[in-house]
Design an enzyme around this catalytic site. Structure first.
Site, PDB file in Angstrom:
ATOM      1  N   ASN A   1       2.776 -36.282  21.625  1.00  0.00           N
ATOM      2  CA  ASN A   1       2.239 -36.407  22.947  1.00  0.00           C
ATOM      3  C   ASN A   1       1.317 -37.495  23.062  1.00  0.00           C
ATOM      4  O   ASN A   1       0.352 -37.553  22.698  1.00  0.00           O
ATOM      5  CB  ASN A   1       1.282 -35.001  23.480  1.00  0.00           C
ATOM      6  CG  ASN A   1       0.733 -35.100  24.424  1.00  0.00           C
ATOM      7  OD1 ASN A   1       1.129 -35.921  25.491  1.00  0.00           O
ATOM      8  ND2 ASN A   1      -0.274 -34.085  24.859  1.00  0.00           N
ATOM      9  N   TRP A   2       2.020 -38.696  23.855  1.00  0.00           N
ATOM     10  CA  TRP A   2       1.091 -39.757  24.099  1.00  0.00           C
ATOM     11  C   TRP A   2       0.150 -39.835  24.774  1.00  0.00           C
ATOM     12  O   TRP A   2      -0.663 -40.773  25.083  1.00  0.00           O
ATOM     13  CB  TRP A   2       2.422 -40.848  24.355  1.00  0.00           C
ATOM     14  CG  TRP A   2       3.330 -41.182  23.506  1.00  0.00           C
ATOM     15  CD1 TRP A   2       3.416 -40.792  22.044  1.00  0.00           C
ATOM     16  CD2 TRP A   2       4.617 -42.124  23.465  1.00  0.00           C
ATOM     17  NE1 TRP A   2       4.515 -41.304  21.379  1.00  0.00           N
ATOM     18  CE2 TRP A   2       4.989 -42.239  22.227  1.00  0.00           C
ATOM     19  CE3 TRP A   2       5.021 -43.053  24.419  1.00  0.00           C
ATOM     20  CZ2 TRP A   2       6.431 -42.864  21.884  1.00  0.00           C
ATOM     21  CZ3 TRP A   2       5.948 -43.760  24.180  1.00  0.00           C
ATOM     22  CH2 TRP A   2       6.547 -43.639  22.915  1.00  0.00           C
TER      23      TRP A   2
ATOM     24  N   HIS B   1      -0.674 -27.087  28.517  1.00  0.00           N
ATOM     25  CA  HIS B   1      -1.201 -27.963  27.662  1.00  0.00           C
ATOM     26  C   HIS B   1      -3.152 -27.898  28.329  1.00  0.00           C
ATOM     27  O   HIS B   1      -3.359 -27.772  29.383  1.00  0.00           O
ATOM     28  CB  HIS B   1      -1.074 -29.412  27.716  1.00  0.00           C
ATOM     29  CG  HIS B   1      -1.679 -30.256  26.423  1.00  0.00           C
ATOM     30  ND1 HIS B   1      -2.924 -30.735  26.685  1.00  0.00           N
ATOM     31  CD2 HIS B   1      -1.485 -30.609  25.478  1.00  0.00           C
ATOM     32  CE1 HIS B   1      -3.587 -30.999  25.600  1.00  0.00           C
ATOM     33  NE2 HIS B   1      -2.399 -31.283  24.788  1.00  0.00           N
TER      34      HIS B   1
ATOM     35  N   GLU C   1      -5.315 -29.533  28.580  1.00  0.00           N
ATOM     36  CA  GLU C   1      -5.853 -30.524  29.341  1.00  0.00           C
ATOM     37  C   GLU C   1      -5.526 -30.357  30.728  1.00  0.00           C
ATOM     38  O   GLU C   1      -6.136 -30.722  31.527  1.00  0.00           O
ATOM     39  CB  GLU C   1      -5.415 -31.947  28.627  1.00  0.00           C
ATOM     40  CG  GLU C   1      -6.584 -32.489  27.547  1.00  0.00           C
ATOM     41  CD  GLU C   1      -5.721 -33.222  26.660  1.00  0.00           C
ATOM     42  OE1 GLU C   1      -4.620 -34.056  26.783  1.00  0.00           O
ATOM     43  OE2 GLU C   1      -6.266 -33.447  25.330  1.00  0.00           O
TER      44      GLU C   1
ATOM     45  N   GLU D   1      -2.422 -24.594  19.939  1.00  0.00           N
ATOM     46  CA  GLU D   1      -3.279 -25.719  19.943  1.00  0.00           C
ATOM     47  C   GLU D   1      -4.670 -25.218  20.169  1.00  0.00           C
ATOM     48  O   GLU D   1      -5.116 -25.096  21.306  1.00  0.00           O
ATOM     49  CB  GLU D   1      -2.887 -26.632  20.807  1.00  0.00           C
ATOM     50  CG  GLU D   1      -1.364 -27.240  20.719  1.00  0.00           C
ATOM     51  CD  GLU D   1      -1.426 -28.738  21.423  1.00  0.00           C
ATOM     52  OE1 GLU D   1      -1.242 -29.737  20.801  1.00  0.00           O
ATOM     53  OE2 GLU D   1      -1.504 -28.705  22.571  1.00  0.00           O
TER      54      GLU D   1
ATOM     55  N   SER E   1      -5.507 -32.238  16.041  1.00  0.00           N
ATOM     56  CA  SER E   1      -5.774 -33.092  14.943  1.00  0.00           C
ATOM     57  C   SER E   1      -4.951 -33.055  13.763  1.00  0.00           C
ATOM     58  O   SER E   1      -5.263 -33.142  12.377  1.00  0.00           O
ATOM     59  CB  SER E   1      -7.181 -32.878  14.299  1.00  0.00           C
ATOM     60  OG  SER E   1      -8.168 -32.947  15.765  1.00  0.00           O
TER      61      SER E   1
ATOM     62  N   GLY F   1      -1.054 -35.449  19.050  1.00  0.00           N
ATOM     63  CA  GLY F   1      -1.322 -36.373  20.094  1.00  0.00           C
ATOM     64  C   GLY F   1      -1.896 -37.836  19.362  1.00  0.00           C
ATOM     65  O   GLY F   1      -1.042 -38.574  19.022  1.00  0.00           O
ATOM     66  N   GLY F   2      -3.226 -37.894  18.846  1.00  0.00           N
ATOM     67  CA  GLY F   2      -3.667 -39.230  18.568  1.00  0.00           C
ATOM     68  C   GLY F   2      -2.681 -40.004  17.578  1.00  0.00           C
ATOM     69  O   GLY F   2      -2.283 -41.092  17.642  1.00  0.00           O
TER      70      GLY F   2
HETATM   71  P1  PGA Z   1      -4.162 -34.496  18.928  1.00  0.00           P
HETATM   72  O1  PGA Z   1      -3.942 -33.713  20.360  1.00  0.00           O
HETATM   73  O2  PGA Z   1      -3.416 -34.472  17.982  1.00  0.00           O
HETATM   74  O3  PGA Z   1      -4.904 -35.675  19.197  1.00  0.00           O
HETATM   75  O4  PGA Z   1      -5.674 -33.414  18.521  1.00  0.00           O
HETATM   76  C1  PGA Z   1      -2.806 -32.642  20.132  1.00  0.00           C
HETATM   77  C2  PGA Z   1      -2.525 -32.320  21.609  1.00  0.00           C
HETATM   78  O5  PGA Z   1      -3.348 -32.501  22.703  1.00  0.00           O
HETATM   79  O6  PGA Z   1      -1.445 -31.942  21.820  1.00  0.00           O
END
Ligand code: PGA
Length: 247
Positions: A9-10, A92, A94, A164, A210, A231-232
């Protein structure tokens, strides 16, 4: 055998040239054949990236469930598909948190995506306050009940679930493999209770929060963890590939 999946997930990162370079790099690298890799770039680059014919599938981070209409700034389910998305993310944290996407709206997104033949990765997971009370299973069960469990079995079969925990997203604080396995087993049990064990056994459940090249191996070794939503660590080829090769 459940499909193993590693999805990147960019989020709202990378320019066009950086996106092209990253996908080309991933495509040119060696990775296990039995793992489905997916990347979710910013929507404005889907079209360009779809022309690269990568081995890695493409997905949309967001879309509007309507096919068209007066929704300034949105991309419709048809438009993201037309631009090259095969997968979509729904739920998600966010999107739930910053864009107030309600359980009802998420349900509409799930329905619209599946009706158009897109594959859904449905995200769920509890905030820290709920984890501290040890109410995470009830919390996640409610999320699944409200936006996913209305589906008939034939549609549910096409869904991938991503667990998540919000306290682990972007914080560098990953769930322990025991915490992940417990929740993944619980989610599989929820699906078995709602549908049946056979269907529950077929659904891939990904871990997100993470996840990186260092902890992926231990997480992916858990019986009910079928991959990751990253993500990261998905923004760097080497890290993403290390994760994809961690089964
Ligand atoms: P992260 O993000 O790996 O940076 O914790 C995961 C995500 O939000 O899907």
């Amino acid at each position: 055998m459940r499909q193993k999946i590693v999805a990147g997930n960019w989020k709202m990162n990378l320019t066009k040239s950086e996106s092209i370079a990253l996908l080309n790099d991933i495509n040119a690298s060696k990775h296990a054949e039995n793992v489905q890799m997916i990347v979710f770039p910013p929507a404005v680059y889907l079209n360009t990236l779809s022309e690269l014919n990568a081995r890695c599938a493409l997905g949309a981070q967001n879309f509007h469930p309507a096919e068209q209409g007066a929704f300034t700034g949105e991309n419709s389910v048809l438009q993201v598909q037309d631009a090259g998305a095969e997968y979509v993310l729904v739920g998600h944290s966010e999107r739930r948190m910053y864009f107030q996407e309600s359980e009802e709206f998420l349900k509409d997104k799930v329905d619209a995506a599946l009706a158009h033949g897109l594959k859904v990765i449905f995200c769920c997971g509890e905030p820290l306050s709920i984890r501290e009370l040890e109410h995470q299973n009830e919390f996640v069960n409610k999320q699944l009940e409200e936006s996913l469990f209305h589906l008939p079995a034939a549609m549910m079969q096409k869904v991938v679930v991503a667990y998540e925990p919000i306290w682990a997203i972007g914080t560098g604080k990953t769930a322990s493999s025991a915490q992940a396995e417990n929740m993944h087993a619980a989610i599989r049990e929820m699906i078995a209770t709602k549908y049946d064990q056979d269907l529950a056994n077929q659904i891939s459940i990904l871990y997100g929060g993470s996840c990186n090249g260092t902890n992926a191996k231990e997480l992916f070794a858990c019986a009910n963890v079928d991959g990751g939503l990253i993500g990261g660590a998905s923004l760097k080829t080497a890290d993403f590939l290390t994760i994809a090769n961690s089964f």
